[in-house]
Write a protein that holds these residues in place. Sequence first.
Motif, mmCIF file in Angstrom:
data_model
loop_
_atom_site.group_PDB
_atom_site.id
_atom_site.type_symbol
_atom_site.label_atom_id
_atom_site.label_comp_id
_atom_site.label_asym_id
_atom_site.label_seq_id
_atom_site.Cartn_x
_atom_site.Cartn_y
_atom_site.Cartn_z
ATOM 1 N N GLY A 182 34.185 93.148 -22.546
ATOM 2 C CA GLY A 182 34.599 93.318 -21.159
ATOM 3 C C GLY A 182 34.718 94.745 -20.670
ATOM 4 N N ASN A 183 34.374 95.723 -21.485
ATOM 5 C CA ASN A 183 34.439 97.128 -21.066
ATOM 6 C C ASN A 183 33.088 97.563 -20.476
ATOM 7 O OD1 ASN A 183 37.063 97.294 -21.994
ATOM 8 N ND2 ASN A 183 36.470 98.068 -24.012
ATOM 9 N N GLU A 184 32.810 97.052 -19.296
ATOM 10 C CA GLU A 184 31.505 97.293 -18.684
ATOM 11 C C GLU A 184 31.247 98.785 -18.449
ATOM 12 O OE1 GLU A 184 29.106 95.063 -17.775
ATOM 13 O OE2 GLU A 184 30.124 93.138 -18.030
ATOM 14 N N GLN A 185 32.240 99.499 -17.931
ATOM 15 C CA GLN A 185 32.032 100.914 -17.636
ATOM 16 C C GLN A 185 31.804 101.719 -18.911
ATOM 17 O OE1 GLN A 185 31.612 102.309 -14.542
ATOM 18 N NE2 GLN A 185 30.892 104.021 -15.831
ATOM 19 N N ALA A 186 32.527 101.367 -19.971
ATOM 20 C CA ALA A 186 32.305 102.060 -21.246
ATOM 21 C C ALA A 186 30.884 101.831 -21.741
ATOM 22 C CB ALA A 186 33.316 101.574 -22.284
ATOM 23 N N ALA A 187 30.395 100.611 -21.574
ATOM 24 C CA ALA A 187 29.013 100.302 -21.971
ATOM 25 C C ALA A 187 28.024 101.087 -21.121
ATOM 26 C CB ALA A 187 28.761 98.805 -21.842
ATOM 27 N N ILE A 188 28.262 101.153 -19.819
ATOM 28 C CA ILE A 188 27.375 101.898 -18.924
ATOM 29 C C ILE A 188 27.344 103.374 -19.309
ATOM 30 C CG2 ILE A 188 27.102 102.709 -16.544
ATOM 31 C CD1 ILE A 188 28.138 99.938 -15.647
ATOM 32 N N ASP A 189 28.486 103.919 -19.671
ATOM 33 C CA ASP A 189 28.551 105.330 -20.081
ATOM 34 C C ASP A 189 27.683 105.583 -21.315
ATOM 35 O OD1 ASP A 189 30.280 105.865 -18.009
ATOM 36 O OD2 ASP A 189 32.096 105.773 -19.254
ATOM 37 N N ILE A 190 27.695 104.648 -22.235
ATOM 38 C CA ILE A 190 26.876 104.806 -23.442
ATOM 39 C C ILE A 190 25.398 104.750 -23.094
ATOM 40 C CG2 ILE A 190 26.285 103.823 -25.693
ATOM 41 C CD1 ILE A 190 29.188 102.740 -25.816
ATOM 42 N N TRP A 191 25.020 103.795 -22.229
ATOM 43 C CA TRP A 191 23.607 103.708 -21.833
ATOM 44 C C TRP A 191 23.180 104.947 -21.062
ATOM 45 C CZ3 TRP A 191 20.638 100.880 -24.450
ATOM 46 C CH2 TRP A 191 21.043 99.644 -24.958
ATOM 47 N N SER A 192 24.110 105.535 -20.309
ATOM 48 C CA SER A 192 23.803 106.786 -19.615
ATOM 49 C C SER A 192 23.561 107.912 -20.615
ATOM 50 C CB SER A 192 24.956 107.157 -18.675
ATOM 51 O OG SER A 192 24.682 108.363 -17.999
ATOM 52 N N ASN A 193 24.292 107.894 -21.709
ATOM 53 C CA ASN A 193 24.069 108.882 -22.762
ATOM 54 C C ASN A 193 22.694 108.707 -23.398
ATOM 55 O OD1 ASN A 193 24.396 109.342 -26.022
ATOM 56 N ND2 ASN A 193 25.414 110.949 -24.821
ATOM 57 N N ILE A 194 22.236 107.465 -23.480
ATOM 58 C CA ILE A 194 20.928 107.179 -24.082
ATOM 59 C C ILE A 194 19.789 107.537 -23.125
ATOM 60 C CG2 ILE A 194 19.399 105.315 -24.876
ATOM 61 C CD1 ILE A 194 21.913 103.911 -25.989
ATOM 62 N N PHE A 195 19.871 107.077 -21.879
ATOM 63 C CA PHE A 195 18.764 107.230 -20.938
ATOM 64 C C PHE A 195 18.882 108.447 -20.031
ATOM 65 C CE2 PHE A 195 18.270 102.637 -21.851
ATOM 66 C CZ PHE A 195 16.935 102.625 -22.147
ATOM 67 N N GLY A 196 20.034 109.096 -20.004
ATOM 68 C CA GLY A 196 20.225 110.236 -19.130
ATOM 69 C C GLY A 196 21.114 109.896 -17.959
ATOM 70 N N GLU A 197 21.545 110.920 -17.266
ATOM 71 C CA GLU A 197 22.527 110.734 -16.187
ATOM 72 C C GLU A 197 21.978 109.903 -15.033
ATOM 73 O OE1 GLU A 197 21.606 114.953 -13.864
ATOM 74 O OE2 GLU A 197 23.450 114.717 -15.027
ATOM 75 N N GLU A 198 20.639 109.798 -14.916
ATOM 76 C CA GLU A 198 20.062 108.975 -13.855
ATOM 77 C C GLU A 198 20.481 107.512 -13.972
ATOM 78 O OE1 GLU A 198 18.379 111.002 -15.747
ATOM 79 O OE2 GLU A 198 17.567 112.552 -14.426
ATOM 80 N N PHE A 199 20.876 107.104 -15.182
ATOM 81 C CA PHE A 199 21.241 105.706 -15.387
ATOM 82 C C PHE A 199 22.472 105.315 -14.573
ATOM 83 C CE2 PHE A 199 23.226 102.104 -17.514
ATOM 84 C CZ PHE A 199 22.135 101.270 -17.747
ATOM 85 N N GLU A 200 23.378 106.246 -14.326
ATOM 86 C CA GLU A 200 24.621 105.917 -13.619
ATOM 87 C C GLU A 200 24.560 106.232 -12.129
ATOM 88 O OE1 GLU A 200 28.614 105.885 -15.528
ATOM 89 O OE2 GLU A 200 27.742 107.509 -16.714
ATOM 90 N N LYS A 201 23.419 106.717 -11.652
ATOM 91 C CA LYS A 201 23.331 107.044 -10.232
ATOM 92 C C LYS A 201 23.390 105.787 -9.370
ATOM 93 C CE LYS A 201 20.859 111.443 -10.533
ATOM 94 N NZ LYS A 201 19.619 112.166 -10.197
#
Length: 323
Positions: A304-323
């Motif tokens: 249930g930690n969606e934002q934590a998961a998104i932060d990790i994917w942003s680390n993998i794919f780059g900051e564009e992932f969270e835009k």
Amino acid sequence: MVKTVNSAFRDFLNDEVNLDPSQSKRARNSRDYLLTNIAEFSKDADFFDLYSGFNLYYGSFARKTKKKLLDDIDLMVGFSGNGYVYHKEEDHYLISVNDRDKEYGCTDDDGYLNSRKVIELLKSRLYKISNYQKAEMHRNMQAITLQLSSYPWNFDIIPCFYTIDEFYLIPNGYGKWERTDPRIDNERTTNSNQKFDGHLLELIRLVKYLNSRKLTVTIPSYLLEVIILNYYDTQYFNGTWSIDDNLKSIFREIATQIRNDVADPKEIQGNINTLDWEDRYNIATFFNKEAEKAGNAVLQRIIGNEQAAIDIWSNIFGEEFEK
């Protein structure tokens, strides 16, 4: 509204990874228009007969595995070859032409058709295309790279012959000819994508995006596609698809398979993994690390930690992932 992992991936795919549908449509139209213009060359008295039935679309744009930006479109232009004879010699093919076509200046002293001369002749005619800007021999000596002023993408054009043995002959880069059949790759990609309910193409594009960030040695695009398709050939689709879970699995698979030789699925080239051992090791190390991160991201999403998961994917794919 708080993003979920799925919505973050959807936005990332639409904004950064997938080609714009309207641009893809314009590109297909421009490709078809180009082939229509090339077909007119055979009306010249000093040019080969062309046969549009042997034209072939190939490469990542044709297979719909192309990610942004659209920079090149691959196509094969079919030559008629009426009255020609071909035979294999060692690791290449030789083509004998009819008496009339010897006059086009593309044969060597031994009477065989020189593929480089064919490319040069085709290149010399491309100036007739409207909005022509530049045409030059591709660095692999197998194609012509054509730039048209009206489009941001180039066309890589390969002359080809279709044989009675139902494969294509294309330039080998050294004046001779080699066997290929991109239809096998096209059909395989389509069938695999359908097997997984249309999800596989976007997965391939996502992995290509990560590969293009050049955080490690870049894997050749075709090799990367083959590794991914080989993996999914062995998988069963149960009707559900989680993009994050599949990325975790494919990162691990790439880390394993990049160390090994990889067979050409067309059974023509043999091993297509030409990377040296140091590069293979560095790539494997990188994708193992990314697989660990992806596994943690999947866990965070599950609990249930969606934002934590998104932060990790942003680390993998780059900051564009969270835009």
